[in-house]
Enzyme design. Structure first.
Site, PDB file in Angstrom:
ATOM      1  N   ALA A   1       2.017   1.715  -3.514  1.00  0.00           N
ATOM      2  CA  ALA A   1       0.914   2.204  -4.348  1.00  0.00           C
ATOM      3  C   ALA A   1       0.632   3.678  -4.091  1.00  0.00           C
ATOM      4  O   ALA A   1       0.474   4.465  -5.037  1.00  0.00           O
ATOM      5  CB  ALA A   1      -0.340   1.368  -4.096  1.00  0.00           C
ATOM      6  N   GLU A   2       0.579   4.075  -2.828  1.00  0.00           N
ATOM      7  CA  GLU A   2       0.298   5.481  -2.535  1.00  0.00           C
ATOM      8  C   GLU A   2       1.430   6.380  -3.004  1.00  0.00           C
ATOM      9  O   GLU A   2       1.196   7.486  -3.497  1.00  0.00           O
ATOM     10  CB  GLU A   2       0.026   5.698  -1.052  1.00  0.00           C
ATOM     11  CG  GLU A   2      -0.358   7.138  -0.771  1.00  0.00           C
ATOM     12  CD  GLU A   2      -1.277   7.323   0.412  1.00  0.00           C
ATOM     13  OE1 GLU A   2      -1.534   8.502   0.729  1.00  0.00           O
ATOM     14  OE2 GLU A   2      -1.742   6.345   0.996  1.00  0.00           O
ATOM     15  N   SER A   3       2.654   5.910  -2.901  1.00  0.00           N
ATOM     16  CA  SER A   3       3.798   6.704  -3.353  1.00  0.00           C
ATOM     17  C   SER A   3       3.740   6.940  -4.859  1.00  0.00           C
ATOM     18  O   SER A   3       3.873   8.077  -5.325  1.00  0.00           O
ATOM     19  CB  SER A   3       5.106   6.008  -2.983  1.00  0.00           C
ATOM     20  OG  SER A   3       5.233   5.897  -1.587  1.00  0.00           O
TER      21      SER A   3
ATOM     22  N   ALA B   1       0.830  -1.207   0.000  1.00  0.00           N
ATOM     23  CA  ALA B   1       0.000   0.000   0.000  1.00  0.00           C
ATOM     24  C   ALA B   1       0.868   1.263   0.000  1.00  0.00           C
ATOM     25  O   ALA B   1       0.533   2.253  -0.671  1.00  0.00           O
ATOM     26  CB  ALA B   1      -0.942  -0.003   1.201  1.00  0.00           C
TER      27      ALA B   1
END
Length: 141
Positions: free
Chosen positions: A62-64, A59
């Site tokens: 993915a957020e990065s 996660a």
């Protein structure tokens, strides 16, 4: 003046110094028309106790990459981007090599954005599917 692909990737990786991205060895490795790709090594630093990639590390990857995609593909002279919500569906485990996160826009609004992020391994197996919503907020003058 538009920066070269290499210059954009170098800038993205430079601003990651002393952040979670550096701690997890996340690096931006490719981008093109409407997509950005980051990778992260899978090793003991990102394992859960049974020796496979931790969903929280996935996660974070993915957020990065999604936040950087918003940063790169939006006109951000007067705004900054923050994540609103992330979802992750983990489909397969992985214990070595790299995982790659490819972020593409599903919606690129002036204020909110929605990104689809596919996480794959070195063999192009789908590991996780993530969705990230971001918001563009005005910078204080």
């Amino acid at each position: 003046m538009q920066l070269s692909k290499e210059a954009v990737l170098a800038k993205a990786n430079q601003v990651s110094k002393n952040t979670l991205m550096e701690t997890l060895n996340i690096e931006m490795v490719d981008y093109g028309e409407g997509f950005l790709v980051a990778r992260m090594p899978v090793n003991s630093r990102v394992y859960q106790p049974d020796g496979v990639l931790h969903g929280g590390a996935t996660a974070a990857l993915a957020e990065s990459v999604g936040s950087f995609a918003s940063f790169i593909f939006m006109d951000l002279d007067d705004v900054f981007v923050r994540g609103l919500e992330i979802t992750a569906n983990h489909l397969k485990s992985v214990s070595e090599g790299y995982v790659y996160a490819k972020a593409t826009f599903l919606h690129k609004g002036r204020t909110t954005q929605l990104l689809d992020i596919r996480i794959t391994d070195d063999h192009d197996n789908l590991i996780s599917i993530c969705r990230l919503s971001t918001i563009s907020l005005p910078k204080k003058k």
